[in-house]
Design a protein around this motif. Structure first.
Motif, PDB file in Angstrom:
ATOM      1  N   TYR A  21       0.859  -1.248   0.036  1.00  0.00           N
ATOM      2  CA  TYR A  21       0.094  -0.048  -0.005  1.00  0.00           C
ATOM      3  C   TYR A  21       0.904   1.144  -0.223  1.00  0.00           C
ATOM      4  O   TYR A  21       0.615   2.155  -0.752  1.00  0.00           O
ATOM      5  CB  TYR A  21      -0.853   0.068   1.184  1.00  0.00           C
ATOM      6  CG  TYR A  21      -1.838   0.967   1.265  1.00  0.00           C
ATOM      7  CD1 TYR A  21      -2.787   1.493   0.086  1.00  0.00           C
ATOM      8  CD2 TYR A  21      -2.257   2.167   2.378  1.00  0.00           C
ATOM      9  CE1 TYR A  21      -3.622   2.473   0.182  1.00  0.00           C
ATOM     10  CE2 TYR A  21      -2.994   2.925   2.656  1.00  0.00           C
ATOM     11  CZ  TYR A  21      -3.881   3.120   1.408  1.00  0.00           C
ATOM     12  OH  TYR A  21      -4.748   4.246   1.469  1.00  0.00           O
ATOM     13  N   LEU A  60       0.958   4.080  -2.747  1.00  0.00           N
ATOM     14  CA  LEU A  60       0.843   5.349  -2.846  1.00  0.00           C
ATOM     15  C   LEU A  60       2.153   6.349  -3.161  1.00  0.00           C
ATOM     16  O   LEU A  60       2.039   7.496  -3.945  1.00  0.00           O
ATOM     17  CB  LEU A  60       0.654   5.682  -1.360  1.00  0.00           C
ATOM     18  CG  LEU A  60      -0.850   5.098  -0.874  1.00  0.00           C
ATOM     19  CD1 LEU A  60      -0.991   5.704   0.548  1.00  0.00           C
ATOM     20  CD2 LEU A  60      -1.773   5.532  -1.615  1.00  0.00           C
ATOM     21  N   SER A 118      -7.082   2.398  -1.709  1.00  0.00           N
ATOM     22  CA  SER A 118      -7.558   3.135  -0.440  1.00  0.00           C
ATOM     23  C   SER A 118      -9.207   2.853  -0.323  1.00  0.00           C
ATOM     24  O   SER A 118      -9.581   3.262   0.758  1.00  0.00           O
ATOM     25  CB  SER A 118      -7.443   4.551  -0.731  1.00  0.00           C
ATOM     26  OG  SER A 118      -5.994   4.753  -0.851  1.00  0.00           O
ATOM     27  N   SER A 131      -8.213  -1.130   1.340  1.00  0.00           N
ATOM     28  CA  SER A 131      -6.847  -1.431   2.165  1.00  0.00           C
ATOM     29  C   SER A 131      -6.990  -0.929   3.414  1.00  0.00           C
ATOM     30  O   SER A 131      -6.538  -1.837   4.456  1.00  0.00           O
ATOM     31  CB  SER A 131      -5.765  -0.975   1.332  1.00  0.00           C
ATOM     32  OG  SER A 131      -5.462  -1.791  -0.001  1.00  0.00           O
ATOM     33  N   PRO A 132      -7.313   0.228   3.942  1.00  0.00           N
ATOM     34  CA  PRO A 132      -7.149   0.927   5.189  1.00  0.00           C
ATOM     35  C   PRO A 132      -8.042  -0.109   6.230  1.00  0.00           C
ATOM     36  O   PRO A 132      -7.544  -0.295   7.446  1.00  0.00           O
ATOM     37  CB  PRO A 132      -7.428   2.145   5.177  1.00  0.00           C
ATOM     38  CG  PRO A 132      -7.493   2.623   3.767  1.00  0.00           C
ATOM     39  CD  PRO A 132      -7.581   1.481   2.864  1.00  0.00           C
TER      40      PRO A 132
END
Length: 310
Positions: free
Chosen positions: A33, A37, A73, A76-77
């Motif tokens: 991740y 980013l 996003s 994943s979070p």
């Protein structure tokens, strides 16, 4: 009228058969991740500040980098939070948001890859008219069309799924909310919503894929007509990174939505590849195989390090 208690939240069961592996998966997914980013942000900023990359091809690549920041996003979070031992519950509204943004961004990527294929078709098949056809207004219009088309696609699917009542089981057999795992939880006839939603996904996916194949069919024919081997190699090199990204995107999508049988474990693994792994590979694909981007990165990256150090 039938009395029922509406579901107010859902429970994400996560990736099947991964009990005891939570810490290892958390570290692995966090690394992917963060790399996604940082890599896509670096490409976007490089294209933004490098005047030699202000061309239609890199304009669309910049949009793809923005997409690859947003897309992972969506899921994943939340997934990494419950891998850390946090609650696996997600609100009804949160589940609807996940489904909307997943298909909004997924539809946008389908349309964006189609536009990028058309851009390569014009550049290789009509090189003398390229700057006239792919002018600034056309590029902006095509980009707005991809995002608006993705928004409409996601809105239709979200409405179809969440207009149904949910009053029974609230256990989502995946690590995020998507149509194949949410729709079976509805306590009403889902046949119409299932048919329309999967038809919508199939039509968008297959139509975009057919248009991409058509563009590249013309591109291959044009490349074969180039007399020199060096000319053919240079023409193909401008398309190779795009082709790799297309196969990485369409492979998982077709496995999930176009095959008749469904396996929760296989679906989760494919979704991990699609949501987390593929967006992290695009920066590598477009930098390792593109001389212009590599040269721009060599100029821009030291400046970014200096500014951050200051």
């Amino acid at each position: 009228m039938q009395n029922y208690t509406s579901v107010m939240e859902f429970i994400l069961l996560g990736i099947p058969n991964t009990e005891g592996l939570e810490n290892m998966l958390f570290v692995l997914f966090l690394a992917f991740y963060l790399f996604t980013l940082l890599g896509n942000l670096l490409i976007f900023l490089t294209i933004l500040v490098s005047s030699n990359l202000h061309t239609p091809m890199y304009f669309f690549l910049g949009n793809l980098s923005v997409f690859d920041i947003f897309f992972p996003s969506v899921s994943s979070p939340k997934m990494m939070l419950y891998l850390m031992g946090q609650s696996r519950t997600i609100s009804y509204q949160g589940c609807a948001c996940q489904l909307f943004f997943y298909h909004f961004l997924g539809g946008t990527e389908c349309f964006l890859y189609t536009v990028m294929a058309y851009d390569r078709f014009v550049a290789i098949c009509h090189p003398l008219r390229y700057t006239i056809i792919m002018n600034r207004r056309v590029c902006i219009g095509l980009t707005l069309g991809t995002w608006l088309g993705g928004c409409l696609h996601g809105s239709i699917l979200t409405f179809l799924v969440f207009k149904l009542p949910y009053c029974g089981s609230n256990e989502v057999d995946n690590f995020f909310c998507d149509i194949p795992v949410v729709l079976p939880l509805a306590c009403a006839d889902t046949s119409l919503a299932q048919t329309v939603s999967f038809t919508n996904v199939d039509v968008v996916t297959l139509t975009c894929f057919f248009l991409i194949l058509t563009s590249y069919g013309h591109i291959v024919l044009s490349i074969l007509k180039i007399s020199t081997a060096e000319g053919r190699r240079r023409a193909f090199s401008t398309c190779s990174a795009h082709l790799m990204s297309i196969f990485l995107f369409y492979g998982p999508v077709m496995l999930i939505y176009l095959r008749p049988a469904s396996s929760p474990w296989l679906d989760s693994v494919i979704q991990v590849l699609n949501n987390i792994v593929t967006p992290s590979l695009n920066p590598l694909i477009y930098t390792l195989r593109n001389k212009d981007v590599k040269l721009a990165l060599r100029k821009v990256f030291p400046q970014m390090v200096h500014i951050s150090g200051v």
